[in-house]
Design a protein around this motif. Structure first.
Motif, mmCIF file in Angstrom:
data_model
loop_
_atom_site.group_PDB
_atom_site.id
_atom_site.type_symbol
_atom_site.label_atom_id
_atom_site.label_comp_id
_atom_site.label_asym_id
_atom_site.label_seq_id
_atom_site.Cartn_x
_atom_site.Cartn_y
_atom_site.Cartn_z
ATOM 1 N N GLU A 244 -26.722 0.306 -32.459
ATOM 2 C CA GLU A 244 -25.932 0.276 -31.230
ATOM 3 C C GLU A 244 -26.683 0.904 -30.069
ATOM 4 O O GLU A 244 -26.657 0.399 -28.936
ATOM 5 N N ARG A 247 -29.229 -1.583 -28.830
ATOM 6 C CA ARG A 247 -28.612 -2.639 -28.028
ATOM 7 C C ARG A 247 -28.314 -2.163 -26.612
ATOM 8 O O ARG A 247 -28.515 -2.886 -25.641
ATOM 9 N N ARG A 248 -27.845 -0.931 -26.493
ATOM 10 C CA ARG A 248 -27.542 -0.397 -25.165
ATOM 11 C C ARG A 248 -28.799 -0.248 -24.333
ATOM 12 O O ARG A 248 -28.784 -0.490 -23.116
#
Length: 256
Positions: A244, A247-248
């Motif tokens: 995550e 992805r950010r």
């Protein structure tokens, strides 16, 4: 100190909560008791019902089971229809009409209609509401209602390792190769080669595998990395948090 109105629930609320819990527990018991397995086939007498295969309750329409073979470790979801022959009670001869290989998954509400031979290869997964049929209405005579005209039937063959997305339709005469992906809502007819992706109505090949060049057009996302068999829940959560974060960091800032 003021008394919170929620501190003491009324008897009617307690009764409703208990009733809801009882209904849920009862329904779970009904689902377990109503599922069909080789050890507990209920009223259904399939030509073959493999080890570890389960038909969830409630089942959809099932008839002609004497000409239906289900392999080992298949998962048949709720309200799935499996039929062999145009109607119950027909003598369809000595050979099976509908065959599912080992490890086939049919999602909730799917239909497999086999008026003539239908074969689904091992480890093929179908999402919910997939429709596979060997029969189609004919409309040759313009003076007769379509539903009253004699239908056309052609065998259907789906190779092993395929994935059929939600709402996909496989029409009579379709022949899917190995490891074919059928996009959600696609309508498949004719022959589909091995290792390709089809989409649309009628479905067409939108991506295929080439031994030298790989997937064409190239995949837009990296291939997933298999998880180690001995991974712990804590390690899995850490990997998810790391992914995550990546992805950010790759996501462009707003306004760019």
């Amino acid at each position: 100190m003021p008394i919170n109105g929620n501190l003491f629930a009324s008897p009617s609320r307690w009764g409703r909560a208990l009733l809801t819990r009882a209904v849920h527990l009862g329904w779970e018991g009904v689902r377990r008791a109503g599922s069909v397995t080789a050890a507990h086939p209920g009223r259904l007498r399939f030509r073959r019902l493999g080890e570890g295969t389960r038909l969830a309750f409630p089942q959809g329409t099932v008839f002609g089971e004497g000409w239906i073979e289900l392999g080992d470790h298949c998962i048949i979801g709720e309200q799935v229809t499996l039929t062999a022959g145009m109607m119950p009670g027909l003598d369809l001869g000595p050979d099976p009409i509908l065959t599912l290989g080992n490890g086939v998954v049919l999602g909730r509400g799917s239909h497999v209609i086999a008026d003539t031979r239908v074969t689904i290869g091992s480890d093929t997964y179908c999402g919910p509401y997939v429709y596979i049929t060997s029969t189609n209405h004919s409309y040759d005579d313009p003076d007769q209602p379509v539903g009253k005209q004699w239908p056309r039937t052609e065998p259907v063959e789906i190779g092993p390792g395929c994935w059929l997305g939600t709402g996909a339709v496989v029409l009579p005469g379709a022949r899917l190769g190995r490891n074919v992906v059928v996009a959600a809502g696609a309508v498949v007819r004719g022959e589909v080669p091995d290792h390709c992706v089809v989409a649309g109505a009628p479905a067409r090949v939108v991506r295929s595998w080439d031994a030298a060049a790989g997937w064409q057009p190239p995949l837009r996302t990296p291939a997933p990395v298999p998880l180690p068999e001995d991974i712990t829940p804590e390690q899995l959560l850490a990997l998810a948090a790391e992914a995550e974060q990546e992805r950010r960091e790759r996501r462009p800032e707003r306004g760019e």
